[in-house]
Motif scaffolding. Sequence first.
Motif, PDB file in Angstrom:
ATOM      1  N   LEU A 266       1.726  43.358  20.747  1.00  0.00           N
ATOM      2  CA  LEU A 266       2.222  44.721  20.579  1.00  0.00           C
ATOM      3  C   LEU A 266       3.396  44.821  19.628  1.00  0.00           C
ATOM      4  O   LEU A 266       4.283  43.957  19.623  1.00  0.00           O
ATOM      5  CB  LEU A 266       2.646  45.293  21.947  1.00  0.00           C
ATOM      6  N   THR A 267       3.390  45.882  18.841  1.00  0.00           N
ATOM      7  CA  THR A 267       4.552  46.210  18.016  1.00  0.00           C
ATOM      8  C   THR A 267       5.568  46.891  18.936  1.00  0.00           C
ATOM      9  O   THR A 267       5.269  47.231  20.084  1.00  0.00           O
ATOM     10  CB  THR A 267       4.158  47.181  16.886  1.00  0.00           C
ATOM     11  N   ALA A 268       6.774  47.114  18.430  1.00  0.00           N
ATOM     12  CA  ALA A 268       7.813  47.779  19.226  1.00  0.00           C
ATOM     13  C   ALA A 268       7.355  49.172  19.664  1.00  0.00           C
ATOM     14  O   ALA A 268       7.567  49.586  20.817  1.00  0.00           O
ATOM     15  CB  ALA A 268       9.103  47.885  18.411  1.00  0.00           C
ATOM     16  N   GLU A 270       4.219  50.178  20.062  1.00  0.00           N
ATOM     17  CA  GLU A 270       3.133  50.045  21.041  1.00  0.00           C
ATOM     18  C   GLU A 270       3.665  49.657  22.425  1.00  0.00           C
ATOM     19  O   GLU A 270       3.110  50.060  23.447  1.00  0.00           O
ATOM     20  CB  GLU A 270       2.116  49.012  20.549  1.00  0.00           C
ATOM     21  N   LYS A 271       4.765  48.889  22.434  1.00  0.00           N
ATOM     22  CA  LYS A 271       5.390  48.521  23.710  1.00  0.00           C
ATOM     23  C   LYS A 271       5.933  49.756  24.430  1.00  0.00           C
ATOM     24  O   LYS A 271       5.811  49.888  25.655  1.00  0.00           O
ATOM     25  CB  LYS A 271       6.526  47.510  23.487  1.00  0.00           C
ATOM     26  N   ALA A 274       2.919  51.680  25.798  1.00  0.00           N
ATOM     27  CA  ALA A 274       2.390  51.014  26.990  1.00  0.00           C
ATOM     28  C   ALA A 274       3.296  51.275  28.203  1.00  0.00           C
ATOM     29  O   ALA A 274       2.804  51.536  29.313  1.00  0.00           O
ATOM     30  CB  ALA A 274       2.257  49.517  26.749  1.00  0.00           C
ATOM     31  N   ALA A 275       4.606  51.221  27.983  1.00  0.00           N
ATOM     32  CA  ALA A 275       5.569  51.467  29.070  1.00  0.00           C
ATOM     33  C   ALA A 275       5.449  52.907  29.584  1.00  0.00           C
ATOM     34  O   ALA A 275       5.504  53.150  30.791  1.00  0.00           O
ATOM     35  CB  ALA A 275       6.987  51.191  28.589  1.00  0.00           C
ATOM     36  N   GLY A 351      -1.254  51.178  23.763  1.00  0.00           N
ATOM     37  CA  GLY A 351      -0.489  49.920  23.791  1.00  0.00           C
ATOM     38  C   GLY A 351      -1.424  48.789  24.131  1.00  0.00           C
ATOM     39  O   GLY A 351      -2.363  48.495  23.385  1.00  0.00           O
ATOM     40  N   ASP A 352      -1.196  48.121  25.297  1.00  0.00           N
ATOM     41  CA  ASP A 352      -2.113  47.050  25.699  1.00  0.00           C
ATOM     42  C   ASP A 352      -3.117  47.533  26.759  1.00  0.00           C
ATOM     43  O   ASP A 352      -3.831  46.735  27.365  1.00  0.00           O
ATOM     44  CB  ASP A 352      -1.349  45.825  26.205  1.00  0.00           C
TER      45      ASP A 352
END
Length: 411
Positions: A266-268, A270-271, A274-275, A351-352
């Motif tokens: 993940l890129t910043a 995408e993180k 995801a959060a 994200g993931d």
Amino acid sequence: MLQHKPSHTIILLLSFLLFSTFLFSQSAKQEELEARRQELRLEIQKINQLRLENKSKEKSQLTLIQDFNHKIKVLDNLIKVTNQQANLINRDINYNQDKISSLRNELKVLKGDYADMMVKSYKSKNEQSRIMFLLSADNFKQAYKRLQYMKQYTDHQKQQGETIKDKTAELQAINLDLIKQQETKKQLIAENKEVQKSLESERKQHQELMTSIKKNLSIYSAQIKQKQQEADRIDAEIDRIIKEAIAKSNKKAGNTSVASSTNFALTAEEKVLAANFVSNKGKLPWPVEKGYVTLGYGTQPHPIDNSLTIKSNGVRIATEKGSKVRAVFDGEVSAVLKMKNVNPIVMIRHGDYLTLYKNLSEVYVKEGDKVTTKQIIGEVFTNPSNGETILSFSLSKGTATENPASWIFKM
């Protein structure tokens, strides 16, 4: 060693606090049960509405059994919830009846005491009697105490009158509350009788259908196996595509470790996405505006042949013809899948995390599109032969599937 007994005031205060906590707990539980009851009633309405819309269509025996099983389960839950409500109200009624009895006894004593005070007040009403009572004191100190006593007696008399007034008002309020509770309980019992009739009718039809099916069980079992094989083929293809997407993402990020083969690098940005997705767990909107779950997540015995199992990587949602499909959260369209003999599938990445929307007739997005929560991404396919409009929805973290019911609001 001296032991101090708790004062009457402290005992009363503790009793009041315990009673208040009990009332709050009862009220909160009642509200929770009523909300659940309304949800179940709404789900039954949806089931009946969809049945009515598809009444002219010839459904398969397998589909009919699933429909009966689902409605029987919902009706059964509705009866249980309504019974819980009625039992809770019954406890409240019993408590209020005890409270009314206690208040009546209190009022009887209070009114008796008040009547005695009024008689004494009348006998000593004239001014001369009061003056003689004061003048007959042995000294000034005793006269002052008698004056204080007369004042306290008058104040107590007034307070006793106010207490009787307050207790009478409290008794009237509890009586009104009791009448409402008894009426609510009566309505719940009447509704439950109707639901029970409906449940018995559904079970009878279900039993008749099962008797018919068992005559040709081997044929149906073969159909079930064939459907499961087709579902497994689609799931395997989806799993392969997800792994390819992960490998492509990780290669781009320069991450080639074995551990990364099942999870996205993940890129910043995408993180953060995801959060945010995780923080909305249990609050995500439904992928269709109206509908109900006909098949849940996980491995489960088949409703027709218990020796066979259904492996479901997601949920199946029955909805109405022409229903639009909505993205359940912000993300990016990772793929629009088109397989042989399978209606289009849209895969969205958060994200993931991934969400998949299967069995579409129309797709309004393409790979690489950014989407937002509740954005229309397509339309659910309606089977022309049986009128069924079913969306298959699944959710995974990388390649590991998760139960959508844990993520979607009140699923």
